[in-house]
Design a protein around this motif. Structure first.
Motif, PDB file in Angstrom:
ATOM      1  N   ILE A   1       3.646 -83.170  27.631  1.00  0.00           N
ATOM      2  CA  ILE A   1       3.392 -83.356  26.274  1.00  0.00           C
ATOM      3  C   ILE A   1       4.678 -82.733  25.329  1.00  0.00           C
ATOM      4  O   ILE A   1       5.369 -83.379  24.421  1.00  0.00           O
TER       5      ILE A   1
ATOM      6  N   ALA B   1       9.122 -90.671  26.141  1.00  0.00           N
ATOM      7  CA  ALA B   1       9.604 -90.818  24.914  1.00  0.00           C
ATOM      8  C   ALA B   1      10.487 -91.582  24.348  1.00  0.00           C
ATOM      9  O   ALA B   1      10.751 -92.037  23.198  1.00  0.00           O
TER      10      ALA B   1
ATOM     11  N   ASP C   1       1.176 -90.839  24.124  1.00  0.00           N
ATOM     12  CA  ASP C   1       0.865 -89.310  23.270  1.00  0.00           C
ATOM     13  C   ASP C   1      -0.543 -89.256  22.886  1.00  0.00           C
ATOM     14  O   ASP C   1      -1.270 -88.230  22.818  1.00  0.00           O
TER      15      ASP C   1
ATOM     16  N   LEU D   1       7.198 -85.251  25.652  1.00  0.00           N
ATOM     17  CA  LEU D   1       7.044 -86.406  24.763  1.00  0.00           C
ATOM     18  C   LEU D   1       7.461 -86.033  23.122  1.00  0.00           C
ATOM     19  O   LEU D   1       7.963 -86.996  22.431  1.00  0.00           O
ATOM     20  N   GLU D   2       7.205 -84.809  22.779  1.00  0.00           N
ATOM     21  CA  GLU D   2       7.304 -84.593  21.313  1.00  0.00           C
ATOM     22  C   GLU D   2       8.629 -83.770  21.162  1.00  0.00           C
ATOM     23  O   GLU D   2       8.973 -83.565  20.048  1.00  0.00           O
TER      24      GLU D   2
END
Length: 397
Positions: free
Chosen positions: A67, A253, A262, A70-71
């Motif tokens: 995560i 991403a 996400d 991803l961010e």
């Protein structure tokens, strides 16, 4: 205790404690770590860290770092690569020197002191990631630098561990690293080179396949396959699995599947696996036989915290950051968590430290990990306050 009962207790406790922690302004992760200490062997003894719970915890930290990937903004990571290297280098060297000296002062011997220095050179950024997510600071300059430095830090810790093991002639069973340092280094170089191909071609291709699959959440399933696959390969070449998971998140991403993945991956992680991971760190705490080790634990914990703050923060200052930003970066690197626990377990199995010292070191790791989120929250708030003050002054200038 039955697995289902253990999971029920963990999820109930972390939900309640996390809610009230947030309500009173304490990072929710602190409450979850304390839940592990209270219900584990250290206090109530209701739950012990079984192999199954360890597996759940490992999946939790992998998903958490996926995560984080991803961010993360790839352009920002590239932009702050140089500061990240400075932070990682000084954030490894200074803690190694400091904790080695502690070992020598307590007459632990050169080999054991060296191994302790390697343990506290490692950084577990997963705890910091959770705090940064809570504060919406993942994409800030400080947050990006912490993430980049953590990857470099992990590589340095693995290389230093390999050198120490090879020079002491002690086998490290189950470490996932080759006994031959040259081969290990070459494997890791190949792995990092392969990441470019994953980001450029493999991840987009897997995202397209997922989109065409006639099953629910096809893109998310393909993303998880990539995440677990890269985490496994990272372990295979002697790196931490979280490094592979982090870069898998960065790869996804860059694809059209980002928003879908996400949206789907957070409920999977935060509903079960991630709370178990945070509780598992607290479950490692055990006060048995630590009475006469209190002085050593206190000194080691203080040195572990201060040397990361000074080392990693000094690296950020050297890269041109302000004092407040440098302090925030240093605080983000204080947490040792699962990385230090894994290295400590390796040393214990390889008989590089006594059982009594092992328990004391685990205690110091957990205390430092408990303190880290508080430090990060305070220092990030100071950075924000400073930025707000500057923005107020500028219009009137």
């Amino acid at each position: 205790m039955n697995l289902l009962m253990s999971l029920t207790l963990i999820l109930l406790a972390t939900t309640v404690v996390g809610h009230y922690s947030t309500r009173i302004g304490i990072p929710a992760v602190i409450g979850q770590l304390l839940v592990g200490v209270i219900i584990g062997p250290a206090v109530l003894g209701w739950i012990s860290l079984t192999h199954v719970l360890e597996s759940y915890a490992e999946i939790g930290v992998i998903i958490l770092m996926f995560i984080a990937g991803l961010e993360s903004d790839l352009k920002l990571l590239k932009r702050y690569l140089k500061p990240s290297v400075f932070v990682a280098l000084l954030g490894v060297i200074v803690p190694m020197i400091g904790t080695y000296l502690v070992g020598m002062v307590y007459n632990l011997g050169m080999v054991e002191s060296l191994f302790i220095s390697v343990i506290f050179a490692a950084t577990s950024v997963s705890i910091s990631v959770e705090v940064l997510k809570e504060m919406n600071a993942m994409s800030s300059r400080e947050g990006t630098t912490i993430l980049g430095a953590a990857v470099v830090d992990d590589v340095l810790a693995v290389v230093i561990l390999s050198v120490l093991v090879s020079t002491t002639g002690t086998a490290v069973g189950g470490s996932g690293a080759s006994s031959n340092l040259l081969i290990t280094t070459l494997e890791q170089i190949v792995y990092f080179a392969a990441i470019y191909f994953v980001v450029r071609w493999v991840a987009p291709y897997m995202a397209k396949i997922g989109e065409r699959l006639l099953i629910p959440m096809g893109q998310t399933l393909m993303a998880i396959i990539l995440c677990f696959g890269m985490a496994y390969l990272a372990e295979l070449v002697g790196l931490s699995d979280v490094v592979g998971a982090f870069f898998a998140g960065i790869a996804i991403a860059q694809t059209s599947a980002l928003s879908t993945v996400d949206r789907h991956i957070e409920p999977i992680g935060y509903a079960l696996f991630i709370p178990v991971f945070f509780v598992s760190i607290g479950l490692n705490m055990d006060f048995h036989g630590l009475g006469h080790q209190i002085g050593f634990i206190v000194v080691l914990t203080i040195v572990a915290i201060l040397t990361k703050l000074l080392g990693a923060g000094g690296g950020a200052k050297l890269a041109g950051y302000s004092w407040k930003s440098s302090a925030a970066v240093g605080a983000g690197m204080v947490s040792r968590g699962e990385m230090a626990l894994i290295i400590a377990q390796i040393g214990f199995q390889a008989k590089l430290m006594s059982p009594v010292r092992y328990s004391a070191i685990v205690a110091a790791i957990i205390v430092a990990t408990l303190v880290a989120p508080f430090l990060l929250r305070v220092t990030v708030n100071r950075v924000r306050k400073g930025e707000a003050d500057v923005s107020k002054v500028r219009p009137s200038a």
